[in-house]
Design an enzyme around this catalytic site. Structure first.
Site, PDB file in Angstrom:
ATOM      1  N   CYS A  56      30.339  -2.360  32.725  1.00 50.90           N
ATOM      2  CA  CYS A  56      30.708  -0.944  32.735  1.00 50.90           C
ATOM      3  C   CYS A  56      31.120  -0.417  31.374  1.00 50.90           C
ATOM      4  O   CYS A  56      30.784   0.703  31.005  1.00 50.90           O
ATOM      5  CB  CYS A  56      31.801  -0.680  33.770  1.00 50.90           C
ATOM      6  SG  CYS A  56      33.440  -1.302  33.356  1.00 50.90           S
ATOM      7  N   HIS A  75      37.702   0.078  35.515  1.00 47.46           N
ATOM      8  CA  HIS A  75      36.332   0.581  35.468  1.00 47.46           C
ATOM      9  C   HIS A  75      36.270   1.667  34.401  1.00 47.46           C
ATOM     10  O   HIS A  75      37.152   2.527  34.324  1.00 47.46           O
ATOM     11  CB  HIS A  75      35.892   1.129  36.816  1.00 47.46           C
ATOM     12  CG  HIS A  75      34.502   1.672  36.812  1.00 47.46           C
ATOM     13  ND1 HIS A  75      33.430   0.966  36.306  1.00 47.46           N
ATOM     14  CD2 HIS A  75      33.991   2.869  37.214  1.00 47.46           C
ATOM     15  CE1 HIS A  75      32.336   1.698  36.414  1.00 47.46           C
ATOM     16  NE2 HIS A  75      32.653   2.854  36.957  1.00 47.46           N
ATOM     17  N   ASP A 108      29.031   8.659  35.245  1.00 46.62           N
ATOM     18  CA  ASP A 108      29.178   7.205  35.299  1.00 46.62           C
ATOM     19  C   ASP A 108      27.795   6.577  35.284  1.00 46.62           C
ATOM     20  O   ASP A 108      27.005   6.780  36.204  1.00 46.62           O
ATOM     21  CB  ASP A 108      29.939   6.808  36.564  1.00 46.62           C
ATOM     22  CG  ASP A 108      30.393   5.360  36.541  1.00 46.62           C
ATOM     23  OD1 ASP A 108      29.912   4.594  35.689  1.00 46.62           O
ATOM     24  OD2 ASP A 108      31.230   4.999  37.389  1.00 46.62           O
ATOM     25  N   ASN A 129      41.918   7.682  43.844  1.00 47.00           N
ATOM     26  CA  ASN A 129      42.956   8.071  44.797  1.00 47.00           C
ATOM     27  C   ASN A 129      42.766   7.511  46.200  1.00 47.00           C
ATOM     28  O   ASN A 129      43.421   7.967  47.140  1.00 47.00           O
ATOM     29  CB  ASN A 129      43.039   9.594  44.892  1.00 47.00           C
ATOM     30  CG  ASN A 129      44.470  10.081  44.829  1.00 47.00           C
ATOM     31  OD1 ASN A 129      45.412   9.307  44.943  1.00 47.00           O
ATOM     32  ND2 ASN A 129      44.643  11.374  44.653  1.00 47.00           N
ATOM     33  N   ASP A 146      43.282   5.170  49.396  1.00 51.69           N
ATOM     34  CA  ASP A 146      44.359   4.335  49.920  1.00 51.69           C
ATOM     35  C   ASP A 146      43.769   2.982  50.301  1.00 51.69           C
ATOM     36  O   ASP A 146      42.647   2.899  50.810  1.00 51.69           O
ATOM     37  CB  ASP A 146      45.009   4.985  51.135  1.00 51.69           C
ATOM     38  CG  ASP A 146      45.878   6.178  50.752  1.00 51.69           C
ATOM     39  OD1 ASP A 146      46.126   6.358  49.544  1.00 51.69           O
ATOM     40  OD2 ASP A 146      46.277   6.941  51.651  1.00 51.69           O
ATOM     41  N   GLU A 158      49.987  15.211  45.420  1.00 53.57           N
ATOM     42  CA  GLU A 158      49.022  14.112  45.520  1.00 53.57           C
ATOM     43  C   GLU A 158      48.613  13.885  46.963  1.00 53.57           C
ATOM     44  O   GLU A 158      47.428  13.700  47.282  1.00 53.57           O
ATOM     45  CB  GLU A 158      49.647  12.846  44.916  1.00 53.57           C
ATOM     46  CG  GLU A 158      48.681  11.660  44.822  1.00 53.57           C
ATOM     47  CD  GLU A 158      48.786  10.737  46.026  1.00 53.57           C
ATOM     48  OE1 GLU A 158      47.862   9.935  46.256  1.00 53.57           O
ATOM     49  OE2 GLU A 158      49.788  10.849  46.772  1.00 53.57           O
TER      50      GLU A 158
END
Length: 748
Positions: free
Chosen positions: A321, A384, A407, A447, A449, A509
């Site tokens: 990467c 990453h 990306d 973000n 979980d 958030e």
């Protein structure tokens, strides 16, 4: 329908021929540089152009392209900024008699209606002006047979190699009968200095960093110990622009769309990897690089591009990467698209579009690879590296321009190709996953979980959720600071986490997460999943900050029974070597046990890992993941936690001997101490420095256990100014030992 199919076949054939010719010309020109350095005219009464002067250096200085090495043989300009050319004719040009028109062509089938062809009548005037997206040409000076033309290009014209010709004829018959083709390539680039260009960047310091800086850093390591590695982007070197243009030709981006930065960035994210169209580099993550070059051995983009061009456009092995990201910087900055590398520590890879990273464990605490049905391969990468590019976004609501994430690492398909972005950073921060492009995937990276599920025979579906960790992913997001450059330390590190996400656990958030969940049906099931069982035992896996090679480390869990009753606990502690993608390679150690805790008591579990237990089992980046799983028998409370860290490697020291003067010999010496109790074999050192040393990858002798490595390389500085020398050492046992030094080169 048949006519459209026939037209498409003709267009495809023309494109294939165009690309093959470009590839052949670029490769031959590059080889010639390394080893060394008009049409028919008819109509006797028509004025004819005999010579053309492109004012390459003068135009380059005005267009901020004077650092490109190719300005010696090609005109390199930026769209939306006027440029000048001069013509010499066979007789005095008479506007009452003579007609002159300038034609600009782009691509294999230039078209005025598609914006890939322009025809301008050369008229007298004070200044050329591009009005309504049209080209303009003005004669600003006429001195007998010498004519100076000022040409204005639109600020949204397609970028790449344009061809120019000057056509002349007689006013009376309105027919061009003499054509002078300009043989030199005319590169037209994006223009972050122009307010009308969608890539306009107002801050000069940021333009210097994100467009003009040809040596920077890529951030690796861990979120607790970020480590910047020097990388030579080399966007101004002679191989770069031809390589970039060839890659754009391999993309699926039509020539008429190459004025749109959104689509250009999207195309770049696809062609840097070879997954679809035979792009620049081949990704590999299994540690086996014997048939190519290890990703750790590269010091910059130039050796990769040189190998690509020398091979006639064959993808280069190998990249990971940070290499994909660094190459993307080179390509974007060469084209004038402001770009930076950005590292996301603990980066989620959500493979099933749930906005969560799901991990499953059996009753003994062993991870079930692929989950219960073998289809869940979610993971968390230790880090990453992607890219941010700067542009306005007229395709999105107001307020979502600025930095956009792309990306080039091939992870998931996007519209049938391995590519990602551009996704608005602001959209990611707000959880607006409905905005183009690939915003849900990027949102998960920063973000998601983390959900842990453990085998449970009393559950309806065989598993119960042991934990949902809202604070594990996107622990830190780092890029290089503007106007700061540190060769020996990391004072140039810039934490930009707040730009991508609000503070973990904050109301903002959580609102962003729930906003994203509302747009993804699959995610809603997991976020509503009940968490059953009484939780009255507190567990804490102690994070490991910094361990040097040769030092032992311990997996430590602190436990507190906060209840007024006895609790029986089953626990498993493990330590594994991993690739930076989170994939487990070797088990280093495992400890398990069953014990009883008295009411309101505390206890510490510890599993020590000695150097001899890990040294031979480490892989790329020398990363270790520790993991703990526990179960409280009486309450069915389950708990699990994990952490990872890199073992710290010694730096590569660089010393320069001799005066750094253009054309004079100098010597660079590279050295470090082997921290292992075993020899280093298959040793390779890579060195390069723009204006100092062309890229080299050299095999060196083995290094003895706890021995001292040293290697010297002579070089002759080629260009004056502040330069960077960058080097990296790799071996079978130890890789990614790197260093850099600043060098000031003076004129003879």
């Amino acid at each position: 329908m048949m006519n459209r199919g026939r037209e498409r076949n003709v267009r495809d054939a023309a494109q294939t021929t165009y690309v093959n010719n470009l590839r052949s010309n670029f490769t031959n020109n590059f080889r010639n540089r390394r080893s060394a350095a008009g049409g028919p005219e008819i109509g006797a009464d028509c004025v004819k152009v005999e010579n053309v002067e492109l004012y390459k250096s003068e135009n380059a200085e005005a267009h901020h392209t004077d650092r490109f090495v190719l300005t010696e043989e090609s005109l390199i300009i930026r769209r939306g900024t006027n440029f000048f050319i001069a013509l010499r004719t066979d007789r005095v040009f008479d506007p009452a008699v003579d007609d002159m028109r300038i034609t600009m062509d782009f691509g294999p089938t230039p078209s005025i209606t598609k914006g890939t062809k322009a025809v301008m009548m050369a008229t007298f005037g004070d200044k050329a002006e591009s009005c309504g997206g049209r080209w303009d040409a003005v004669i600003t000076s006429l001195n007998e047979t010498d004519i100076v033309l000022e040409i204005a290009s639109p600020s949204n014209c397609p970028i790449g190699i344009w061809r120019c010709s000057v056509n002349t004829g007689l006013v009376e018959n309105k027919r061009m009968v003499s054509i002078k083709k300009i043989e030199e390539d005319i590169y037209i680039l994006l223009n972050p200095w122009n307010k009308d260009d969608n890539v306009y960047l107002s801050d000069e310091a940021e333009r210097n960093e994100y467009v003009l800086n040809d040596v920077g850093k890529v951030w690796m390591g861990s979120y607790k110990e970020p480590k910047g590695r020097r990388w030579v982007f080399g966007q101004f070197e002679d191989v770069t622009l031809p390589c970039v243009i060839l890659l754009l030709e391999l993309s699926d981006l039509p020539h008429e769309d190459r004025g749109n930065p959104v689509l250009i960035a999207r195309a770049i994210s696809a062609v840097v990897n070879d997954a679809d169209e035979g792009g620049l580099t081949i990704g590999r993550w299994d540690g086996n690089y014997a048939d190519g070059t290890s990703p750790h051995a590269w010091t910059g983009s130039l050796p990769i591009m040189e190998e690509y061009m020398n091979s006639g456009g064959q993808p280069v092995a190998y990249a990971q990467c940070w290499v994909f990201s660094a190459l993307t910087v080179t390509i974007c900055r060469a084209l004038g698209l402001p770009c930076r590398t950005t590292t996301n520590y603990v980066s989620a890879h959500d493979t099933n579009s749930s906005l969560t990273v799901d991990k499953f464990f059996d009753s003994k605490g062993e991870e079930i690879v692929g989950g219960p049905d073998g289809s869940c391969h979610d993971s968390c990468w230790n880090f990453h590296v992607w890219n941010d590019v700067w542009m306005s976004r007229p395709d999105l609501p107001q307020g979502y321009g600025g930095w956009q994430i792309i990306d080039a690492t091939p992870q998931e398909m996007s519209e049938s190709l391995m590519r990602c972005g551009p996704a608005s950073v602001e959209a990611v921060r707000k959880g607006q996953v409905g905005f183009m492009y690939d915003t849900p995937f990027v949102f998960s990276e920063v973000n998601a979980d983390v959900c842990h599920f453990r085998e449970d025979t009393q559950s309806d579906w065989g598993f119960s959720r042991s934990r949902m960790n809202q604070y594990h992913v996107g622990r830190r997001i780092i890029t290089k600071r503007v106007d700061v450059d540190d060769d020996v330390g990391d004072s140039d590190m810039w934490d930009v986490t707040a730009d991508y996400k609000s503070a973990e656990g904050s109301r903002e958030e959580r609102m962003a997460v729930f906003n994203a969940v509302k747009g993804v049906d699959r995610a809603q099931m997991l976020y509503d999943f009940p968490n059953q069982g009484q939780e009255d035992v507190f567990f804490d896996l102690v994070e490991i900050d910094q361990i040097h090679f040769g030092q032992p480390f311990s997996v430590v869990v602190n436990i507190e029974n906060r209840s007024n009753e006895v609790r029986n606990i089953d626990a498993v502690l493990t330590a594994n070597s991993i690739f930076y993608t989170g994939v487990t390679v070797h088990r280093l150690k495992r400890a398990e046990g069953h014990f009883q805790m008295e009411p309101n008591s505390q206890q510490t579990l510890r599993c020590e890992v000695r150097p001899e237990e890990y040294e031979s089992k480490l892989v790329d980046h020398s990363l270790v993941k520790i993991h703990a799983v526990a179960n409280v028998v009486q309450t069915r409370q389950t708990w699990s936690e994990e952490d990872d860290f890199p073992l710290i490697k010694p730096p590569l020291d660089i010393k320069i001997e001799g005066e750094t003067i253009v054309g004079h010999p100098c010597t660079a010496t590279f050295s470090f101490s082997n921290p292992l109790d075993r020899p280093l074999t298959n040793c390779v050192i890579s060195v390069e420095g723009p204006g100092l040393q062309y890229p080299k990858i050299l095999k060196t002798e083995d290094v003895n256990p706890r021995g001292f490595f040293t290697h010297s390389e002579s070089f002759h500085p080629r260009r004056i100014g502040e330069r960077k020398f960058v080097a990296a050492f790799s071996s079978d046992q130890l890789a990614d030992i790197f260093g850099s030094i600043s060098v000031s080169v003076s004129s003879p």
